[in-house]
Design a protein around this motif. Structure first.
Motif, mmCIF file in Angstrom:
data_model
loop_
_atom_site.group_PDB
_atom_site.id
_atom_site.type_symbol
_atom_site.label_atom_id
_atom_site.label_comp_id
_atom_site.label_asym_id
_atom_site.label_seq_id
_atom_site.Cartn_x
_atom_site.Cartn_y
_atom_site.Cartn_z
ATOM 1 N N ASP A 83 0.835 -1.200 0.000
ATOM 2 C CA ASP A 83 0.000 0.000 0.000
ATOM 3 C C ASP A 83 0.873 1.255 0.000
ATOM 4 O O ASP A 83 0.438 2.307 -0.445
ATOM 5 C CB ASP A 83 -0.899 0.002 1.238
ATOM 6 N N PHE A 84 2.100 1.115 0.519
ATOM 7 C CA PHE A 84 2.999 2.256 0.629
ATOM 8 C C PHE A 84 4.418 1.827 0.258
ATOM 9 O O PHE A 84 4.920 0.840 0.779
ATOM 10 C CB PHE A 84 2.995 2.805 2.062
ATOM 11 N N LEU A 85 5.052 2.585 -0.614
ATOM 12 C CA LEU A 85 6.442 2.347 -0.992
ATOM 13 C C LEU A 85 7.276 3.487 -0.446
ATOM 14 O O LEU A 85 7.057 4.654 -0.790
ATOM 15 C CB LEU A 85 6.586 2.271 -2.508
ATOM 16 N N HIS A 86 8.233 3.140 0.411
ATOM 17 C CA HIS A 86 9.059 4.143 1.078
ATOM 18 C C HIS A 86 10.503 3.967 0.616
ATOM 19 O O HIS A 86 11.116 2.928 0.862
ATOM 20 C CB HIS A 86 8.949 3.968 2.600
ATOM 21 N N LEU A 87 11.052 4.990 -0.041
ATOM 22 C CA LEU A 87 12.423 4.962 -0.531
ATOM 23 C C LEU A 87 13.333 5.643 0.482
ATOM 24 O O LEU A 87 13.015 6.731 0.976
ATOM 25 C CB LEU A 87 12.532 5.672 -1.881
ATOM 26 N N SER A 100 11.712 1.450 -12.829
ATOM 27 C CA SER A 100 10.267 1.471 -13.034
ATOM 28 C C SER A 100 9.732 2.849 -12.664
ATOM 29 O O SER A 100 9.223 3.050 -11.554
ATOM 30 C CB SER A 100 9.604 0.388 -12.177
ATOM 31 N N PRO A 101 9.847 3.830 -13.573
ATOM 32 C CA PRO A 101 9.511 5.224 -13.268
ATOM 33 C C PRO A 101 8.108 5.431 -12.716
ATOM 34 O O PRO A 101 7.876 6.350 -11.930
ATOM 35 C CB PRO A 101 9.679 5.925 -14.619
ATOM 36 N N SER A 102 7.158 4.577 -13.088
ATOM 37 C CA SER A 102 5.782 4.773 -12.641
ATOM 38 C C SER A 102 5.637 4.636 -11.133
ATOM 39 O O SER A 102 4.691 5.166 -10.539
ATOM 40 C CB SER A 102 4.848 3.776 -13.338
ATOM 41 N N PHE A 103 6.575 3.946 -10.487
ATOM 42 C CA PHE A 103 6.491 3.745 -9.041
ATOM 43 C C PHE A 103 6.965 4.974 -8.258
ATOM 44 O O PHE A 103 6.699 5.074 -7.059
ATOM 45 C CB PHE A 103 7.303 2.520 -8.619
ATOM 46 N N VAL A 104 7.679 5.885 -8.916
ATOM 47 C CA VAL A 104 8.159 7.073 -8.216
ATOM 48 C C VAL A 104 6.992 7.887 -7.669
ATOM 49 O O VAL A 104 7.026 8.390 -6.541
ATOM 50 C CB VAL A 104 9.036 7.934 -9.149
ATOM 51 N N SER A 105 5.931 8.014 -8.455
ATOM 52 C CA SER A 105 4.773 8.813 -8.038
ATOM 53 C C SER A 105 3.989 8.165 -6.901
ATOM 54 O O SER A 105 3.122 8.796 -6.307
ATOM 55 C CB SER A 105 3.851 9.055 -9.235
ATOM 56 N N LYS A 106 4.290 6.904 -6.591
ATOM 57 C CA LYS A 106 3.633 6.202 -5.486
ATOM 58 C C LYS A 106 4.499 6.189 -4.224
ATOM 59 O O LYS A 106 4.145 5.562 -3.233
ATOM 60 C CB LYS A 106 3.336 4.757 -5.888
ATOM 61 N N SER A 107 5.639 6.868 -4.288
ATOM 62 C CA SER A 107 6.668 6.701 -3.258
ATOM 63 C C SER A 107 6.744 7.858 -2.271
ATOM 64 O O SER A 107 6.443 9.012 -2.598
ATOM 65 C CB SER A 107 8.039 6.549 -3.920
#
Length: 352
Positions: A83-87, A100-107
């Motif tokens: 549910d949450f991607l934390h970099l 995977s650039p699309s995951f940046v907006s979810k991070s």
């Protein structure tokens, strides 16, 4: 229950690794599912993450353009339920941006540099896409806003760590009194304050040594600086250490002279260890300690002042013990993993 995914560039000993472990341990105690991706190789801290209940995956990257590692990362991001991607770190952000650039907006992003941070064009694009950027201090939050990052995208998230239980066999062999300063050693000239003050201090306290633990890009430069000072017998580099607690426990005084975010974690580690701390008087550090009560502050770059404050603290162990006691109480009450995760969950809730 929500699932949380963290991605970090490496789990070598650092403030980021320590914060990640504290966060994962607290989330697992609350029965959350946690997955951790590591761009680099397995380390003892990776094992601690797995022992805490996280599902840990390593991609064994050999460098920024390691296509094989980036492909593994892309596949992992697509398969892991979260549910949450934390970099954690800009290097982690770079890797996700490539894989995977699309995951940046979810991070969400944390672990960025502090006052000297100036993003290049590539990173400006990525930073504009992330959901939220977490800063350890209000000073660093304000700094990001001066760089053009919207206030709505930046949030203040103080650190929260706890002491680690490590085998006594890892205790330092040295029984001599020593000062301790820890890396990683980036291109931050304030690590040289610790070395330079020994050029003064060894005349009045010849029994005191300085140990520097860790590694980093500036390590060779620090070795050369020590040679130029001709203080090799008083300054020792230990190299990489997997656990800092034994070194903290046996030190006379902890020095946190670096101006990077790692300095904040070094300060918290010292406060939790029950040892007196001397640290740089910066806007960010002033949010963690109170001069004369929970630490002794000195002006960055003033090596003579640093040497004087070390000597005064060594000559007054009762004052050092009082400062250390106050510091530990402050760290445990203000910067616990429980407080850190509670605030983190509040930010996550805004994006459910």
């Amino acid at each position: 229950m929500p699932a949380f995914t963290f991605f970090i560039d490496n789990t070598e000993y650092s403030g980021n690794s320590r914060q990640l472990l504290a966060c994962v341990t607290e989330l697992r105690s609350m029965n959350y599912t946690v997955a951790v991706g590591v761009l680099g190789r397995e380390t003892p801290w990776s094992i601690l993450l797995a022992d805490s209940g996280a599902v840990v995956s390593h991609f064994n990257s050999k460098g920024f353009w390691d296509i094989k590692a980036l492909f593994k990362l892309r596949k992992w991001l697509q398969q892991i339920p979260s549910d949450f991607l934390h970099l954690i770190s800009l290097n982690a952000l770079d890797a996700v941006g490539l894989a995977s650039p699309s995951f940046v907006s979810k991070s969400f992003l944390s672990g960025i540099p502090d006052t000297r941070f100036r993003p290049n064009a590539w990173r400006k694009i990525l930073l504009a896409k992330v959901r939220k950027i977490f800063c350890l201090t209000l000073a660093s939050k304000n700094r990001l806003q001066t760089l053009g990052i919207p206030a709505s995208k930046v949030a203040h998230l103080p650190p929260g760590i706890s002491p680690q239980n490590v085998p006594q066999s890892l205790a330092p062999l040295s029984e001599m009194p020593y000062l301790l300063s820890s890396g990683p050693f980036h291109h931050d000239f304030n690590h040289r304050d610790a070395l330079w003050c020994m050029d003064i201090l060894h005349y009045v306290k010849p029994e005191i040594k300085l140990f520097l633990t860790g590694t980093g890009a500036d390590l060779n430069s620090l070795h050369s600086f020590r040679a130029a000072l001709m203080t090799k017998e008083f300054i020792r580099f230990t190299g990489t250490v997997d656990f800092l607690e034994p070194w903290l426990a046996n030190a006379s005084i902890i020095l946190a002279t670096n101006l990077t975010p790692g300095g904040y974690y070094s300060a918290l580690e010292a406060m939790l260890s029950g040892k007196p701390l001397i640290t740089s008087n910066t806007l960010g550090m002033a949010e963690f300690v109170e001069d004369g009560k929970t630490a002794v502050l000195y002006a960055p770059g003033e090596r003579a002042e640093l040497a004087k404050r070390i000597r005064l603290l060594l000559d007054d162990p009762a004052r050092g013990a009082e400062i250390a006691h106050n510091a530990r109480e402050s760290a445990e009450s203000r910067f616990s993993p429980k407080h850190h995760v509670a605030k983190l969950l509040q930010y996550y809730d805004d994006y459910k």
